[in-house]
Design a protein around this motif. Sequence first.
Motif, PDB file in Angstrom:
ATOM      1  N   ASP A 140      -0.842  -0.074  15.567  1.00 34.32           N
ATOM      2  CA  ASP A 140      -1.985   0.794  15.236  1.00 34.32           C
ATOM      3  C   ASP A 140      -3.062   0.055  14.451  1.00 34.32           C
ATOM      4  O   ASP A 140      -4.093   0.640  14.132  1.00 34.32           O
ATOM      5  N   GLY A 141      -2.817  -1.225  14.110  1.00 37.82           N
ATOM      6  CA  GLY A 141      -3.816  -2.005  13.400  1.00 37.82           C
ATOM      7  C   GLY A 141      -3.421  -2.475  12.018  1.00 37.82           C
ATOM      8  O   GLY A 141      -4.174  -3.200  11.373  1.00 37.82           O
ATOM      9  N   LEU A 142      -2.259  -2.083  11.536  1.00 36.30           N
ATOM     10  CA  LEU A 142      -1.786  -2.551  10.235  1.00 36.30           C
ATOM     11  C   LEU A 142      -1.587  -4.064  10.309  1.00 36.30           C
ATOM     12  O   LEU A 142      -1.096  -4.585  11.308  1.00 36.30           O
ATOM     13  N   SER A 143      -1.982  -4.784   9.257  1.00 34.52           N
ATOM     14  CA  SER A 143      -1.955  -6.251   9.313  1.00 34.52           C
ATOM     15  C   SER A 143      -0.550  -6.820   9.457  1.00 34.52           C
ATOM     16  O   SER A 143      -0.359  -7.847  10.090  1.00 34.52           O
ATOM     17  N   GLN A 144       0.448  -6.179   8.873  1.00 37.61           N
ATOM     18  CA  GLN A 144       1.832  -6.617   9.010  1.00 37.61           C
ATOM     19  C   GLN A 144       2.744  -5.451   8.663  1.00 37.61           C
ATOM     20  O   GLN A 144       2.348  -4.547   7.928  1.00 37.61           O
ATOM     21  N   SER A 145       3.966  -5.473   9.155  1.00 36.07           N
ATOM     22  CA  SER A 145       4.864  -4.333   8.939  1.00 36.07           C
ATOM     23  C   SER A 145       5.586  -4.371   7.599  1.00 36.07           C
ATOM     24  O   SER A 145       6.109  -3.352   7.162  1.00 36.07           O
ATOM     25  N   PHE A 146       5.613  -5.523   6.919  1.00 36.14           N
ATOM     26  CA  PHE A 146       6.267  -5.597   5.609  1.00 36.14           C
ATOM     27  C   PHE A 146       5.255  -5.201   4.540  1.00 36.14           C
ATOM     28  O   PHE A 146       4.328  -5.943   4.240  1.00 36.14           O
ATOM     29  N   ILE A 147       5.436  -4.031   3.963  1.00 36.68           N
ATOM     30  CA  ILE A 147       4.498  -3.488   2.973  1.00 36.68           C
ATOM     31  C   ILE A 147       5.046  -3.741   1.582  1.00 36.68           C
ATOM     32  O   ILE A 147       6.186  -3.391   1.276  1.00 36.68           O
ATOM     33  N   THR A 148       4.240  -4.376   0.735  1.00 31.75           N
ATOM     34  CA  THR A 148       4.678  -4.645  -0.634  1.00 31.75           C
ATOM     35  C   THR A 148       4.255  -3.547  -1.601  1.00 31.75           C
ATOM     36  O   THR A 148       4.889  -3.344  -2.625  1.00 31.75           O
ATOM     37  N   ASP A 149       3.179  -2.825  -1.274  1.00 31.98           N
ATOM     38  CA  ASP A 149       2.706  -1.748  -2.142  1.00 31.98           C
ATOM     39  C   ASP A 149       1.626  -0.963  -1.410  1.00 31.98           C
ATOM     40  O   ASP A 149       1.099  -1.416  -0.392  1.00 31.98           O
TER      41      ASP A 149
END
Length: 101
Positions: free
Chosen positions: A47-56
């Motif tokens: 969907d456009g999120l830069s990467q799937s690992f979200i830190t915050d």
Amino acid sequence: MNETLVSRKRAAYAVTYLFFLLISGCADICFAQQPIYTNEQHLGVEDGLSQSFITDFTQDKDGFIWIATLDGLSRFDGREFKNFRNDLHDSTTIARNVIQF
């Protein structure tokens, strides 16, 4: 004999009354397990999120949702993502791609 018939009728009424109390109380419990429909969305890299690992993540006063990842910062406006990444040749970009609030 008449007293026995009266006491049986009372017992039958009492059992019927307790049965309806039980059924009416059970209705709330039975219907409480129905699914609740929300406006929940599941968004990801496709969907456009830069990467799937979200830190915050956080939401600002304008309603934008800011998502920190290991590959930059993503801003979600409710429809689409805008990604911010470090570019070594451009001093106006973010300082680094690994973002932690």
